[in-house]
Write an enzyme that holds these catalytic residues in place. Structure first.
Site, PDB file in Angstrom:
ATOM      1  N   THR A 167       5.643 -57.772 -37.349  1.00 23.93           N
ATOM      2  CA  THR A 167       4.635 -57.256 -36.415  1.00 23.93           C
ATOM      3  C   THR A 167       4.855 -55.780 -36.123  1.00 23.93           C
ATOM      4  O   THR A 167       3.906 -54.987 -36.081  1.00 23.93           O
ATOM      5  CB  THR A 167       4.686 -58.066 -35.101  1.00 23.93           C
ATOM      6  OG1 THR A 167       4.452 -59.443 -35.380  1.00 23.93           O
ATOM      7  CG2 THR A 167       3.655 -57.561 -34.119  1.00 23.93           C
ATOM      8  N   GLN A 202      -0.371 -61.453 -36.471  1.00 25.00           N
ATOM      9  CA  GLN A 202      -0.338 -60.345 -35.515  1.00 25.00           C
ATOM     10  C   GLN A 202      -0.718 -59.051 -36.237  1.00 25.00           C
ATOM     11  O   GLN A 202      -0.277 -58.803 -37.364  1.00 25.00           O
ATOM     12  CB  GLN A 202       1.054 -60.208 -34.903  1.00 25.00           C
ATOM     13  CG  GLN A 202       1.514 -61.434 -34.119  1.00 25.00           C
ATOM     14  CD  GLN A 202       2.295 -62.415 -34.955  1.00 25.00           C
ATOM     15  OE1 GLN A 202       2.141 -62.466 -36.168  1.00 25.00           O
ATOM     16  NE2 GLN A 202       3.146 -63.209 -34.318  1.00 25.00           N
ATOM     17  N   GLN A 224      -4.740 -59.934 -31.739  1.00 25.32           N
ATOM     18  CA  GLN A 224      -3.397 -60.261 -31.258  1.00 25.32           C
ATOM     19  C   GLN A 224      -2.470 -59.064 -31.434  1.00 25.32           C
ATOM     20  O   GLN A 224      -2.366 -58.509 -32.525  1.00 25.32           O
ATOM     21  CB  GLN A 224      -2.830 -61.470 -32.015  1.00 25.32           C
ATOM     22  CG  GLN A 224      -1.465 -61.910 -31.505  1.00 25.32           C
ATOM     23  CD  GLN A 224      -1.007 -63.229 -32.087  1.00 25.32           C
ATOM     24  OE1 GLN A 224      -1.744 -63.877 -32.820  1.00 25.32           O
ATOM     25  NE2 GLN A 224       0.202 -63.634 -31.757  1.00 25.32           N
ATOM     26  N   ASP A 225      -1.833 -58.649 -30.319  1.00 29.18           N
ATOM     27  CA  ASP A 225      -0.867 -57.538 -30.338  1.00 29.18           C
ATOM     28  C   ASP A 225      -1.524 -56.205 -30.696  1.00 29.18           C
ATOM     29  O   ASP A 225      -1.007 -55.444 -31.512  1.00 29.18           O
ATOM     30  CB  ASP A 225       0.277 -57.832 -31.327  1.00 29.18           C
ATOM     31  CG  ASP A 225       1.117 -59.030 -30.917  1.00 29.18           C
ATOM     32  OD1 ASP A 225       0.898 -59.539 -29.810  1.00 29.18           O
ATOM     33  OD2 ASP A 225       1.972 -59.454 -31.701  1.00 29.18           O
ATOM     34  N   ASP A 246      -1.668 -61.313 -26.006  1.00 32.03           N
ATOM     35  CA  ASP A 246      -0.604 -60.312 -25.816  1.00 32.03           C
ATOM     36  C   ASP A 246      -1.065 -58.935 -26.288  1.00 32.03           C
ATOM     37  O   ASP A 246      -0.321 -58.215 -26.961  1.00 32.03           O
ATOM     38  CB  ASP A 246       0.660 -60.716 -26.587  1.00 32.03           C
ATOM     39  CG  ASP A 246       1.180 -62.094 -26.193  1.00 32.03           C
ATOM     40  OD1 ASP A 246       0.806 -62.587 -25.118  1.00 32.03           O
ATOM     41  OD2 ASP A 246       1.960 -62.674 -26.978  1.00 32.03           O
ATOM     42  N   ARG A 310       2.628 -62.722 -19.852  1.00 32.99           N
ATOM     43  CA  ARG A 310       3.619 -63.776 -20.057  1.00 32.99           C
ATOM     44  C   ARG A 310       4.947 -63.134 -20.413  1.00 32.99           C
ATOM     45  O   ARG A 310       5.004 -62.046 -20.997  1.00 32.99           O
ATOM     46  CB  ARG A 310       3.168 -64.788 -21.104  1.00 32.99           C
ATOM     47  CG  ARG A 310       2.836 -64.248 -22.470  1.00 32.99           C
ATOM     48  CD  ARG A 310       2.347 -65.379 -23.370  1.00 32.99           C
ATOM     49  NE  ARG A 310       2.247 -64.967 -24.756  1.00 32.99           N
ATOM     50  CZ  ARG A 310       2.445 -65.767 -25.792  1.00 32.99           C
ATOM     51  NH1 ARG A 310       2.790 -67.040 -25.592  1.00 32.99           N
ATOM     52  NH2 ARG A 310       2.321 -65.330 -27.027  1.00 32.99           N
TER      53      ARG A 310
END
Length: 395
Positions: A167, A202, A224-225, A246, A310
């Site tokens: 990632t 990701q 994502q990301d 996220d 989170r």
């Protein structure tokens, strides 16, 4: 035609359609467009990308004179005597896809910046989509990316954690130098939108791993990301950040001021308690690390049923202050990464937020309702020691 060339051609075509059909509203929240189209490129899966309406009217003007119907040079309207000459404090480099100035790619301009220069190097990037992967190494401090508006200039690439071997390496743009500035430009990762739980999907739009970075009026687009706020002190002002899972993550110490955070997680049925997204995943791993995300005078909206954050690492620290939140925020608000042992070490705080999603009556037990004194630490640029390094927008 190569897969990358074909993908870029489609990007341009779709942006052209959007620009011809959409009246750009100054409110960034209306600039979310999700275009899902399938292409067969050897064995590649369908390409799913997020788009914003770029203004292609100016590009069309360069190619045709509407009065005489005669073709003209694409550079005819380019600013004369540009870029300006180098001074004792500033070097300006120019990037234009049509070859109207120094460079046709952003990476070529970055490569031309003198190593360890104490001057501010402004890389002026003309309108358009620059489909390339860009790396700003540690040896190139004091660089500014100057776009022409975050709905006019973008750097886009399509790496994922799988294709980039991690990632952290998937970012379309990766910044490792200090004192980086970006103004009025978008960073995009146009990899396929993953489903929750997909492995290796990701896809980072930008990774900021250098200290003292500032972003003014920028856009960050992915799923994502999206935004890897990796490490260092960073400032985001009036930015637009889109994602699903996220989509702001890392271990930076960063202030987000006046930013719009838009979830593009799939809509959920009324009354559903399922969660399909999260705004933040802060990665503070120990009490000794002086890091954390602060969001002040921002807004959170979009689709899905999501958490504000989170606990990616056990000492995760995030604060939302004076921020408006729609009802996409789940009542508990936050998640401890399903590890109750983290409840005593994470720091999740909220202060005077508004909107249906800001109701704290159902918040998780470890979430703190901050008082004026507690919140004051996070409310301005002193949180990131901005008085020591943060330049004004016009500098």
């Amino acid at each position: 035609m190569s897969p990358k060339s074909l993908c870029f051609t489609v990007l341009v075509a779709v942006f052209s359609v959007l620009a011809s059909r959409v009246v750009i509203n100054p409110t960034p929240q209306v600039l979310k467009y999700v275009v899902d189209f399938g292409l067969t490129i050897s064995s590649s899966p369908s390409i799913v990308a997020m788009f914003i309406p770029f203004d292609f009217d100016d590009l069309r003007r360069h190619h045709k004179n509407p009065d005489k119907g005669k073709p003209v040079s694409v550079c005819e309207d380019f600013p004369p005597n540009f870029p300006p000459p180098e001074t004792n404090t500033t070097l300006t480099l120019c990037v234009d896809r049509n070859g109207c100035c120094n460079f046709t790619t952003v990476q070529a301009a970055v490569d031309a910046v003198p190593n360890l220069s104490i001057k501010r190097t402004v890389i002026w990037i003309n309108s358009g989509i620059y489909y390339e992967k860009v790396i700003v190494p540690k040896t190139k401090p004091n660089i500014t990316f100057q776009g022409q508006g975050y709905t006019s200039t973008a750097i886009a690439w399509n790496d994922t954690a799988l294709s980039a071997n991690g990632t952290f390496f998937s970012g379309s743009v990766q910044v490792f130098s200090t004192n980086f500035i970006a103004k009025n430009i978008s960073f995009m990762n146009v990899a396929p939108i993953p489903h929750p739980g997909d492995v290796g999907a990701q896809a980072v739009a930008i990774r900021i791993a250098g200290d003292q970075a500032a972003f003014w009026g920028c856009g960050f687009f992915g799923a994502q990301d999206t935004l890897h706020d990796d490490r260092g002190r960073h400032y985001f002002k009036d930015c637009y950040i889109q994602g699903s899972i996220d989509f702001i993550f890392g271990n930076g110490k960063s202030l987000y001021e006046g930013c719009q955070l838009l979830s593009m997680a799939n809509p959920v049925a009324p009354g559903s308690k399922s969660i399909n997204g999260a705004v933040t995943a802060h990665g503070r791993a120990s009490a000794d690390e002086n890091s954390g995300f602060a969001f002040v005078n921002c807004s959170v909206g979009g689709t899905g049923r999501i958490w504000l954050g989170r606990a990616w690492r056990p000492f995760s620290r995030v604060v939302f202050a004076l921020t408006s939140m729609t009802d996409i925020i789940a009542p508990e608000g936050w998640n401890d990464f399903n590890d109750p042992t983290r409840d005593q070490s994470i720091f999740y705080g909220e202060y005077n937020c508004t909107g249906a999603g800001a109701n704290m009556s159902g918040r998780a037990a470890y979430v703190q309702r901050l008082n004026d004194t507690q919140a004051s630490v996070f409310l301005n640029t002193s949180y990131i020691d901005g008085d020591q390094w943060l330049l004004s927008y016009d500098t």
